[in-house]
Design a protein around this motif. Sequence first.
Motif, PDB file in Angstrom:
ATOM      1  N   ASP A 158     -29.293 -39.023 -29.279  1.00  0.00           N
ATOM      2  CA  ASP A 158     -28.761 -39.677 -30.472  1.00  0.00           C
ATOM      3  C   ASP A 158     -29.843 -40.064 -31.479  1.00  0.00           C
ATOM      4  O   ASP A 158     -29.528 -40.462 -32.607  1.00  0.00           O
ATOM      5  CB  ASP A 158     -27.970 -40.922 -30.073  1.00  0.00           C
ATOM      6  CG  ASP A 158     -26.653 -40.576 -29.385  1.00  0.00           C
ATOM      7  OD1 ASP A 158     -26.366 -39.370 -29.226  1.00  0.00           O
ATOM      8  OD2 ASP A 158     -25.913 -41.500 -29.001  1.00  0.00           O
ATOM      9  N   MET A 159     -31.119 -39.940 -31.085  1.00  0.00           N
ATOM     10  CA  MET A 159     -32.201 -40.218 -32.044  1.00  0.00           C
ATOM     11  C   MET A 159     -32.056 -39.373 -33.302  1.00  0.00           C
ATOM     12  O   MET A 159     -32.342 -39.831 -34.410  1.00  0.00           O
ATOM     13  CB  MET A 159     -33.567 -39.942 -31.403  1.00  0.00           C
ATOM     14  CG  MET A 159     -33.952 -40.877 -30.278  1.00  0.00           C
ATOM     15  SD  MET A 159     -35.483 -40.348 -29.469  1.00  0.00           S
ATOM     16  CE  MET A 159     -36.684 -40.726 -30.727  1.00  0.00           C
ATOM     17  N   ILE A 160     -31.619 -38.120 -33.126  1.00  0.00           N
ATOM     18  CA  ILE A 160     -31.587 -37.219 -34.275  1.00  0.00           C
ATOM     19  C   ILE A 160     -30.436 -37.528 -35.218  1.00  0.00           C
ATOM     20  O   ILE A 160     -30.361 -36.958 -36.311  1.00  0.00           O
ATOM     21  CB  ILE A 160     -31.523 -35.741 -33.831  1.00  0.00           C
ATOM     22  CG1 ILE A 160     -30.330 -35.481 -32.913  1.00  0.00           C
ATOM     23  CG2 ILE A 160     -32.823 -35.339 -33.164  1.00  0.00           C
ATOM     24  CD1 ILE A 160     -30.176 -34.029 -32.512  1.00  0.00           C
ATOM     25  N   GLU A 161     -29.553 -38.419 -34.815  1.00  0.00           N
ATOM     26  CA  GLU A 161     -28.482 -38.817 -35.719  1.00  0.00           C
ATOM     27  C   GLU A 161     -28.937 -39.903 -36.700  1.00  0.00           C
ATOM     28  O   GLU A 161     -28.203 -40.254 -37.624  1.00  0.00           O
ATOM     29  CB  GLU A 161     -27.272 -39.298 -34.917  1.00  0.00           C
ATOM     30  CG  GLU A 161     -26.638 -38.174 -34.099  1.00  0.00           C
ATOM     31  CD  GLU A 161     -25.347 -38.580 -33.436  1.00  0.00           C
ATOM     32  OE1 GLU A 161     -25.170 -39.789 -33.148  1.00  0.00           O
ATOM     33  OE2 GLU A 161     -24.499 -37.689 -33.213  1.00  0.00           O
ATOM     34  N   ARG A 162     -30.144 -40.422 -36.472  1.00  0.00           N
ATOM     35  CA  ARG A 162     -30.705 -41.402 -37.409  1.00  0.00           C
ATOM     36  C   ARG A 162     -31.300 -40.657 -38.606  1.00  0.00           C
ATOM     37  O   ARG A 162     -32.216 -39.848 -38.452  1.00  0.00           O
ATOM     38  CB  ARG A 162     -31.792 -42.230 -36.734  1.00  0.00           C
ATOM     39  CG  ARG A 162     -31.337 -43.015 -35.521  1.00  0.00           C
ATOM     40  CD  ARG A 162     -30.296 -44.054 -35.862  1.00  0.00           C
ATOM     41  NE  ARG A 162     -30.707 -44.918 -36.957  1.00  0.00           N
ATOM     42  CZ  ARG A 162     -29.950 -45.896 -37.476  1.00  0.00           C
ATOM     43  NH1 ARG A 162     -28.732 -46.093 -36.996  1.00  0.00           N
ATOM     44  NH2 ARG A 162     -30.390 -46.630 -38.460  1.00  0.00           N
ATOM     45  N   PRO A 163     -30.822 -40.889 -39.817  1.00  0.00           N
ATOM     46  CA  PRO A 163     -31.321 -40.151 -40.994  1.00  0.00           C
ATOM     47  C   PRO A 163     -32.816 -40.282 -41.191  1.00  0.00           C
ATOM     48  O   PRO A 163     -33.482 -39.325 -41.595  1.00  0.00           O
ATOM     49  CB  PRO A 163     -30.544 -40.786 -42.153  1.00  0.00           C
ATOM     50  CG  PRO A 163     -29.317 -41.364 -41.531  1.00  0.00           C
ATOM     51  CD  PRO A 163     -29.724 -41.815 -40.161  1.00  0.00           C
ATOM     52  N   GLU A 164     -33.378 -41.468 -40.890  1.00  0.00           N
ATOM     53  CA  GLU A 164     -34.807 -41.661 -41.107  1.00  0.00           C
ATOM     54  C   GLU A 164     -35.639 -40.812 -40.145  1.00  0.00           C
ATOM     55  O   GLU A 164     -36.715 -40.305 -40.500  1.00  0.00           O
ATOM     56  CB  GLU A 164     -35.184 -43.143 -40.982  1.00  0.00           C
ATOM     57  CG  GLU A 164     -34.974 -43.774 -39.619  1.00  0.00           C
ATOM     58  CD  GLU A 164     -33.585 -44.350 -39.396  1.00  0.00           C
ATOM     59  OE1 GLU A 164     -33.455 -45.277 -38.569  1.00  0.00           O
ATOM     60  OE2 GLU A 164     -32.622 -43.876 -40.052  1.00  0.00           O
ATOM     61  N   PHE A 165     -35.143 -40.646 -38.903  1.00  0.00           N
ATOM     62  CA  PHE A 165     -35.863 -39.822 -37.937  1.00  0.00           C
ATOM     63  C   PHE A 165     -35.859 -38.365 -38.385  1.00  0.00           C
ATOM     64  O   PHE A 165     -36.892 -37.686 -38.356  1.00  0.00           O
ATOM     65  CB  PHE A 165     -35.221 -39.961 -36.561  1.00  0.00           C
ATOM     66  CG  PHE A 165     -35.947 -39.208 -35.469  1.00  0.00           C
ATOM     67  CD1 PHE A 165     -37.028 -39.765 -34.826  1.00  0.00           C
ATOM     68  CD2 PHE A 165     -35.545 -37.934 -35.098  1.00  0.00           C
ATOM     69  CE1 PHE A 165     -37.702 -39.075 -33.815  1.00  0.00           C
ATOM     70  CE2 PHE A 165     -36.203 -37.231 -34.100  1.00  0.00           C
ATOM     71  CZ  PHE A 165     -37.284 -37.812 -33.454  1.00  0.00           C
ATOM     72  N   LEU A 166     -34.703 -37.901 -38.813  1.00  0.00           N
ATOM     73  CA  LEU A 166     -34.597 -36.510 -39.264  1.00  0.00           C
ATOM     74  C   LEU A 166     -35.489 -36.271 -40.473  1.00  0.00           C
ATOM     75  O   LEU A 166     -36.180 -35.247 -40.564  1.00  0.00           O
ATOM     76  CB  LEU A 166     -33.148 -36.181 -39.597  1.00  0.00           C
ATOM     77  CG  LEU A 166     -32.879 -34.737 -40.051  1.00  0.00           C
ATOM     78  CD1 LEU A 166     -33.200 -33.754 -38.934  1.00  0.00           C
ATOM     79  CD2 LEU A 166     -31.433 -34.580 -40.504  1.00  0.00           C
ATOM     80  N   ALA A 167     -35.502 -37.217 -41.411  1.00  0.00           N
ATOM     81  CA  ALA A 167     -36.304 -37.055 -42.627  1.00  0.00           C
ATOM     82  C   ALA A 167     -37.788 -36.973 -42.299  1.00  0.00           C
ATOM     83  O   ALA A 167     -38.521 -36.150 -42.874  1.00  0.00           O
ATOM     84  CB  ALA A 167     -36.033 -38.217 -43.581  1.00  0.00           C
ATOM     85  N   ARG A 168     -38.247 -37.789 -41.365  1.00  0.00           N
ATOM     86  CA  ARG A 168     -39.674 -37.777 -41.011  1.00  0.00           C
ATOM     87  C   ARG A 168     -40.039 -36.484 -40.280  1.00  0.00           C
ATOM     88  O   ARG A 168     -41.144 -35.961 -40.437  1.00  0.00           O
ATOM     89  CB  ARG A 168     -39.999 -39.005 -40.150  1.00  0.00           C
ATOM     90  CG  ARG A 168     -39.978 -40.291 -40.961  1.00  0.00           C
ATOM     91  CD  ARG A 168     -39.962 -41.528 -40.104  1.00  0.00           C
ATOM     92  NE  ARG A 168     -39.754 -42.725 -40.930  1.00  0.00           N
ATOM     93  CZ  ARG A 168     -39.293 -43.887 -40.470  1.00  0.00           C
ATOM     94  NH1 ARG A 168     -39.003 -44.008 -39.184  1.00  0.00           N
ATOM     95  NH2 ARG A 168     -39.136 -44.905 -41.283  1.00  0.00           N
ATOM     96  N   GLN A 169     -39.101 -35.992 -39.455  1.00  0.00           N
ATOM     97  CA  GLN A 169     -39.357 -34.723 -38.782  1.00  0.00           C
ATOM     98  C   GLN A 169     -39.462 -33.588 -39.795  1.00  0.00           C
ATOM     99  O   GLN A 169     -40.355 -32.734 -39.705  1.00  0.00           O
ATOM    100  CB  GLN A 169     -38.248 -34.435 -37.771  1.00  0.00           C
ATOM    101  CG  GLN A 169     -38.493 -33.189 -36.962  1.00  0.00           C
ATOM    102  CD  GLN A 169     -37.320 -32.214 -36.976  1.00  0.00           C
ATOM    103  OE1 GLN A 169     -37.116 -31.471 -36.042  1.00  0.00           O
ATOM    104  NE2 GLN A 169     -36.550 -32.191 -38.043  1.00  0.00           N
ATOM    105  N   LEU A 170     -38.589 -33.570 -40.792  1.00  0.00           N
ATOM    106  CA  LEU A 170     -38.623 -32.511 -41.803  1.00  0.00           C
ATOM    107  C   LEU A 170     -39.885 -32.603 -42.655  1.00  0.00           C
ATOM    108  O   LEU A 170     -40.442 -31.582 -43.068  1.00  0.00           O
ATOM    109  CB  LEU A 170     -37.374 -32.582 -42.679  1.00  0.00           C
ATOM    110  CG  LEU A 170     -36.058 -32.254 -41.957  1.00  0.00           C
ATOM    111  CD1 LEU A 170     -34.868 -32.497 -42.882  1.00  0.00           C
ATOM    112  CD2 LEU A 170     -36.054 -30.820 -41.448  1.00  0.00           C
TER     113      LEU A 170
END
Length: 566
Positions: free
Chosen positions: A58-70
């Motif tokens: 569920d970490m990847i459902e956090r928008p901030e986590f996804l944005a930092r990964q991208l």
Amino acid sequence: MNPTKKTLRIALAQHNYKLGDLVGNFGKIKESVAKARAQGAELVVFSECALSSYLPGDMIERPEFLARQLALLERVAALSDADLGIVLGFVAPNPAACGKRLQNAAALCHGGAVVGTVAKQLLPTYDIFDEARYFEPADTAQILDFKGVKLGLSICEDAWNLPGYSAQPGYAHDPIEALAEAGAEVLINIAASPFELGKPARRRGLLAEHAQRHALPLVFVNQVGGQDEIVFDGRSAAFDARGNTTSELADFKEDFATIDIPIEPADAPNMSAASPRPDAPQDQAEARKAIVMGLRDYMHKSGFRGAVLGLSGGIDSALCAALAAEALGPENILGVAMPTRYTREMSNTDAQALAKSLGIQFMSIPIEATFGAFLEQLAPAFEGYQEDVTEENMQARIRGTTLMALSNKFGKLVLVPGNKSEAAMGYSTLYGDMVGAISPIGDCFKTLVYAMSRGINADAGRELIPVRTIERAPSAELRPDQADQDSLPPYDILDAILARYLHAGESAHDLIAAGFDADMVHDVLKKLFRAEYKRFQAAPVIKITPRAFGRGRRYPLAASYEELLK
């Protein structure tokens, strides 16, 4: 394709990533890109979900986590140049207006930018996998052009639907076949393929047949390391167009290799390729390596260096202590004997001898006084009742409380020493011997516990685990003259029943038809179902078989199982 090009120099980067550690994982990627460039590689390949590690949940459902990964993906792309390309897995936003918001994807970076992406087509939802919860699958194969070479890029499960591989395929199409038909000249599969006993041989055979069937070279890059209860064994590899293994990286550790892949016009596909090799027999040495790595990574990635466990003088705790000493260093392990009136002297002697031979810390904390105080306190409430399992469980729970106190005081995580045979039968005490942070041998049947213990002594060339511990009849020592076989069938028979029922999917009817005693089969299965609620509350189990107790097992707690006894 450039007709003058005969080879593509590819670097395989096999890493042990930490889940969610975007910056740390980027550091590993950056280091390997530099290494690939220094070795003259034209393309460096990393594994599935390399930036986040697999599977972020569920970490990847956090928008901030996804944005930092991208954002870090862009930094990875900037590491590429005109000479060196990069392939790695990442979590991508779904470009479509419907479906899941994310995709499990792979990026091709070249010339300082992301020049192409592909998404995973086959999303596993069996056992521990739950990818359809998060990801939208791609519906078509896509070829990526790199320096005039057509790359057929796929992601893990995409390679596991080879025609004829299973009696009932899990999916309607084979993405690898689609890539070959689309004109791929090199097949690349990036993966986070978990370890199971026997699986490496099956996986190697599967990938070799893809290469042979389509007369194309194939490169496979797998993750390595432990993540919670899952172990990734690595073994990244390259295969030539005839299905021969031309390079294989290490098992259970990080590794790196640069190899030349011939890029030449393919011969006609060989449709008579040999089937993948069947499961290998259980291998105690392989199980040991997987558990040691899984335990080490679980502890270190959780920020701990030390462990504490009870030492009963029995084989399960002895094996756990030996594995922990190998994984974490003997100086970081504390073994604790907690004798009562029922503990035989040889148990205390063997526990102390084990600690000395392993070089671990040892202390003895008798719990007889505490047990006596509990009995005295509860005597009025228990008046008129005979002693039974209640008093036995009381001792186990005192021991669990003692270990948790030591854990809190010394900052060491408690290891659960139970094995799979006992867990299946509910032969354990909630909040007692089940107390702990991780169960190292919880996916090992008792027969494998014995084999691993003997293997450890054989490898050491001396008696690390006391021979008497291996040879004596196992006992919980919670009542006078207690033995496991008072409550359980002989372990060789019990394990055979459990393996055929849990792993092979045989029914009660099948087991009885095979010659197992009907009353014994029914008793074993009743105990298996009745203990489901215990296992639901148990510590994570390091997974080494296709059917481990834990995340991948989804049986209801409040249910009737009578139909499964027929």
